[in-house]
Design a protein around this motif. Structure first.
Motif, PDB file in Angstrom:
ATOM      1  N   GLU A   1      31.582  17.276  -9.849  1.00  0.00           N
ATOM      2  CA  GLU A   1      32.170  18.194 -10.210  1.00  0.00           C
ATOM      3  C   GLU A   1      30.853  19.131 -10.204  1.00  0.00           C
ATOM      4  OE1 GLU A   1      34.423  17.990 -13.429  1.00  0.00           O
ATOM      5  OE2 GLU A   1      33.787  20.275 -14.572  1.00  0.00           O
ATOM      6  N   ILE A   2      29.875  18.093 -11.151  1.00  0.00           N
ATOM      7  CA  ILE A   2      29.056  19.058 -11.463  1.00  0.00           C
ATOM      8  C   ILE A   2      27.762  20.006 -10.153  1.00  0.00           C
ATOM      9  CG2 ILE A   2      25.930  19.035 -12.322  1.00  0.00           C
ATOM     10  CD1 ILE A   2      27.822  17.131 -14.562  1.00  0.00           C
ATOM     11  N   LEU A   3      27.830  18.420  -9.252  1.00  0.00           N
ATOM     12  CA  LEU A   3      27.247  19.162  -8.294  1.00  0.00           C
ATOM     13  C   LEU A   3      27.692  20.124  -7.195  1.00  0.00           C
ATOM     14  CD1 LEU A   3      25.734  15.662  -6.961  1.00  0.00           C
ATOM     15  CD2 LEU A   3      24.045  17.973  -7.686  1.00  0.00           C
ATOM     16  N   THR A   4      28.745  20.318  -7.377  1.00  0.00           N
ATOM     17  CA  THR A   4      29.513  21.033  -6.561  1.00  0.00           C
ATOM     18  C   THR A   4      29.401  22.737  -6.833  1.00  0.00           C
ATOM     19  OG1 THR A   4      31.220  19.474  -6.122  1.00  0.00           O
ATOM     20  CG2 THR A   4      31.892  21.953  -6.442  1.00  0.00           C
ATOM     21  N   ILE A   5      29.334  22.618  -9.081  1.00  0.00           N
ATOM     22  CA  ILE A   5      29.491  23.993  -9.413  1.00  0.00           C
ATOM     23  C   ILE A   5      28.487  24.422  -8.566  1.00  0.00           C
ATOM     24  CG2 ILE A   5      29.573  24.603 -11.431  1.00  0.00           C
ATOM     25  CD1 ILE A   5      31.301  22.693 -12.270  1.00  0.00           C
ATOM     26  N   SER A   6      26.403  23.516  -9.027  1.00  0.00           N
ATOM     27  CA  SER A   6      25.729  24.274  -9.134  1.00  0.00           C
ATOM     28  C   SER A   6      25.339  24.823  -7.704  1.00  0.00           C
ATOM     29  CB  SER A   6      24.781  22.935  -9.160  1.00  0.00           C
ATOM     30  OG  SER A   6      24.693  22.605 -10.300  1.00  0.00           O
TER      31      SER A   6
ATOM     32  N   LEU B   1      19.419  12.669  -6.705  1.00  0.00           N
ATOM     33  CA  LEU B   1      20.357  13.340  -7.795  1.00  0.00           C
ATOM     34  C   LEU B   1      21.559  12.629  -8.151  1.00  0.00           C
ATOM     35  CD1 LEU B   1      18.881  17.008  -7.302  1.00  0.00           C
ATOM     36  CD2 LEU B   1      18.374  15.761  -8.344  1.00  0.00           C
ATOM     37  N   LYS B   2      22.009  12.842  -7.174  1.00  0.00           N
ATOM     38  CA  LYS B   2      23.030  11.688  -7.587  1.00  0.00           C
ATOM     39  C   LYS B   2      23.165  10.715  -8.030  1.00  0.00           C
ATOM     40  CE  LYS B   2      26.827  13.826  -3.712  1.00  0.00           C
ATOM     41  NZ  LYS B   2      27.111  12.454  -2.515  1.00  0.00           N
ATOM     42  N   LYS B   3      21.808   9.552  -8.013  1.00  0.00           N
ATOM     43  CA  LYS B   3      22.615   8.624  -8.432  1.00  0.00           C
ATOM     44  C   LYS B   3      21.540   8.781 -10.561  1.00  0.00           C
ATOM     45  CE  LYS B   3      19.435   4.239  -8.116  1.00  0.00           C
ATOM     46  NZ  LYS B   3      18.584   3.396  -7.470  1.00  0.00           N
ATOM     47  N   GLU B   4      20.184   9.385 -10.284  1.00  0.00           N
ATOM     48  CA  GLU B   4      19.750  10.052 -12.162  1.00  0.00           C
ATOM     49  C   GLU B   4      21.967  10.637 -12.618  1.00  0.00           C
ATOM     50  OE1 GLU B   4      16.539   9.000 -11.508  1.00  0.00           O
ATOM     51  OE2 GLU B   4      17.095  10.516 -13.027  1.00  0.00           O
ATOM     52  N   LEU B   5      22.356  11.494 -11.750  1.00  0.00           N
ATOM     53  CA  LEU B   5      23.429  12.403 -12.870  1.00  0.00           C
ATOM     54  C   LEU B   5      24.298  11.416 -13.575  1.00  0.00           C
ATOM     55  CD1 LEU B   5      24.161  15.784 -10.993  1.00  0.00           C
ATOM     56  CD2 LEU B   5      23.394  15.216 -13.545  1.00  0.00           C
ATOM     57  N   GLN B   6      24.184   9.871 -11.819  1.00  0.00           N
ATOM     58  CA  GLN B   6      25.054   9.121 -12.548  1.00  0.00           C
ATOM     59  C   GLN B   6      25.081   7.792 -14.508  1.00  0.00           C
ATOM     60  OE1 GLN B   6      26.035   6.613  -9.501  1.00  0.00           O
ATOM     61  NE2 GLN B   6      27.312   4.969 -10.524  1.00  0.00           N
ATOM     62  N   GLY B   7      23.657   8.426 -14.030  1.00  0.00           N
ATOM     63  CA  GLY B   7      23.152   7.775 -15.739  1.00  0.00           C
ATOM     64  C   GLY B   7      23.323   8.714 -16.527  1.00  0.00           C
ATOM     65  N   ILE B   8      23.684   9.487 -16.408  1.00  0.00           N
ATOM     66  CA  ILE B   8      23.053  10.389 -17.494  1.00  0.00           C
ATOM     67  C   ILE B   8      24.723  10.977 -18.236  1.00  0.00           C
ATOM     68  CG2 ILE B   8      22.864  12.718 -18.786  1.00  0.00           C
ATOM     69  CD1 ILE B   8      20.239  12.260 -16.507  1.00  0.00           C
ATOM     70  N   VAL B   9      26.342  11.494 -16.559  1.00  0.00           N
ATOM     71  CA  VAL B   9      27.450  11.122 -17.286  1.00  0.00           C
ATOM     72  C   VAL B   9      27.929  11.185 -16.684  1.00  0.00           C
ATOM     73  CG1 VAL B   9      26.455  13.948 -17.191  1.00  0.00           C
ATOM     74  CG2 VAL B   9      27.313  13.032 -15.229  1.00  0.00           C
ATOM     75  N   GLY B  10      27.953   9.376 -15.862  1.00  0.00           N
ATOM     76  CA  GLY B  10      29.259   8.945 -15.517  1.00  0.00           C
ATOM     77  C   GLY B  10      29.611   9.826 -14.026  1.00  0.00           C
ATOM     78  N   LEU B  11      29.996   8.277 -13.226  1.00  0.00           N
ATOM     79  CA  LEU B  11      30.256   8.540 -12.025  1.00  0.00           C
ATOM     80  C   LEU B  11      31.030  10.547 -11.921  1.00  0.00           C
ATOM     81  CD1 LEU B  11      29.828   7.975  -8.791  1.00  0.00           C
ATOM     82  CD2 LEU B  11      31.809   5.738  -9.494  1.00  0.00           C
TER      83      LEU B  11
END
Length: 261
Positions: free
Chosen positions: A201-206, A186-196
C-alpha cells in the motif's frame, strides 16, 4: 546476393512493452506538437499514461484542473460516441480531446496561443498519433500486412517506434535490474517497520504520487520515492524514526545505484 537486413526491432508482446511503446508514442506526439501536458486515458476515466511537468506553472495548473472538472462529461460523450475531436480555447490555453478507438482518448493541453494555421497542423499531428496509439493499444503487429493499410508516413513511424523500443529495452536492462534491487531493499526495510500488510500500500501510493512505476524509475527519481515513503512512515511511526530511516535509505539507495556504474 541480396544484403541481409540486420536492423533489430521489437514488438509490444507483453504489457510491459506495450506500456513502454505507448509512452514512446505520446512522447513523440508531445515533441512533434510542442505540447505541454498529455494524458492517455480510458473512456472510464482511468489514466493509462501521462506526461505532466514536475512543476506546473499557473496556466498548466488551470488547464489540468479544468480538464479534471470536465472529465465526467468528456467520458460520457466519448462513451456515447458523440465526440471524436474537441477543441476548447481558454484564456490560459487550449484543451484538445482526441478519441483513440472506442475505448480510450488523448487529452492534450497547450498553454500558448494557437493561430489558425498552427492549430490545423497540431490537429493533423494529433490525428496521426491517435491512429498509431490505437493500433498499438490493440496489440497489433508493427510490421507486415497489419500496417500496409496505413499511409507511408505512419508506416515509417511504426518502424521507428519498434526500432527505438528495441534500443531502449536493451539499453535499460541494467537499469531494470538496478530498479528491482532497490525495490526489494525498500520492501524488506519497510516490512520490518510497518509490517508486511502495509508494504504494498505504501509503495503503491508513493509511486502513484510521482507518476511512475518501479520498472520505469531513473536514478534521480529514487530519492523522491524514499522521501514519499519516509512521509508515510512518519504518519505511522513518528518523526524521529522516519528521519532516522530516511537518512539510512538515502545512503543505501545511493550505494546500490553506484554499484551498477
Amino acid at each position: 546476393m541480396q544484403e541481409k537486413n540486420l536492423e533489430k526491432t521489437l514488438e509490444a508482446r507483453d504489457v510491459t512493452l506495450l506500456r513502454a511503446l505507448i509512452h514512446l508514442s505520446i512522447s513523440k506526439l508531445r515533441e512533434e506538437g510542442n505540447i505541454d501536458i498529455i494524458l492517455f486515458l480510458g473512456v472510464n476515466g482511468r489514466i493509462y499514461d501521462s506526461i505532466i511537468p514536475e512543476r506546473l506553472d499557473m496556466k498548466e495548473y488551470y488547464l489540468l484542473n479544468t480538464f479534471k472538472a470536465n472529465l465526467y462529461t468528456i467520458c460520457s460523450q466519448l462513451k456515447g460516441k458523440s465526440m471524436s475531436v474537441s477543441v476548447e480555447a481558454y484564456k490560459d490555453g487550449s484543451l484538445i480531446i482526441s478519441r483513440v478507438g472506442d475505448a480510450a482518448f488523448l487529452a492534450i493541453m497547450v498553454t500558448r496561443e494557437l493561430k489558425h494555421e498552427e492549430l490545423h497542423d497540431l490537429l493533423a499531428t494529433i490525428h496521426k498519433w491517435s491512429i498509431i496509439i490505437n493500433h498499438i493499444f490493440q496489440l497489433k503487429p508493427l510490421s507486415g500486412k497489419e500496417i500496409e493499410e496505413y499511409p507511408k508516413d505512419i508506416q515509417k513511424e511504426f518502424h521507428k517506434l519498434s526500432r527505438q523500443l528495441f534500443v531502449e529495452s536493451f539499453a535499460h536492462t541494467k537499469q531494470y535490474r538496478k530498479n528491482q534491487k532497490i525495490l526489494e531493499y525498500l520492501k524488506k526495510e519497510l516490512q520490518g517497520i510497518v509490517g508486511l500488510g502495509m508494504v504494498d500500500e505504501i509503495l503503491t501510493i508513493s509511486f502513484n504520487e510521482i507518476g511512475s512505476a518501479p520498472q520505469y524509475m531513473t536514478d534521480d527519481l529514487w530519492p523522491m520515492i524514499v522521501d514519499k515513503i519516509a512521509s508515510r512512515v512518519k504518519e505511522i511511526r513518528g518523526d524521529m524514526l522516519a528521519d532516522e530511516y530516511y537518512k539510512k535509505w538515502i545512503r543505501d539507495v545511493e550505494r546500490i545505484i553506484k554499484s551498477f556504474v
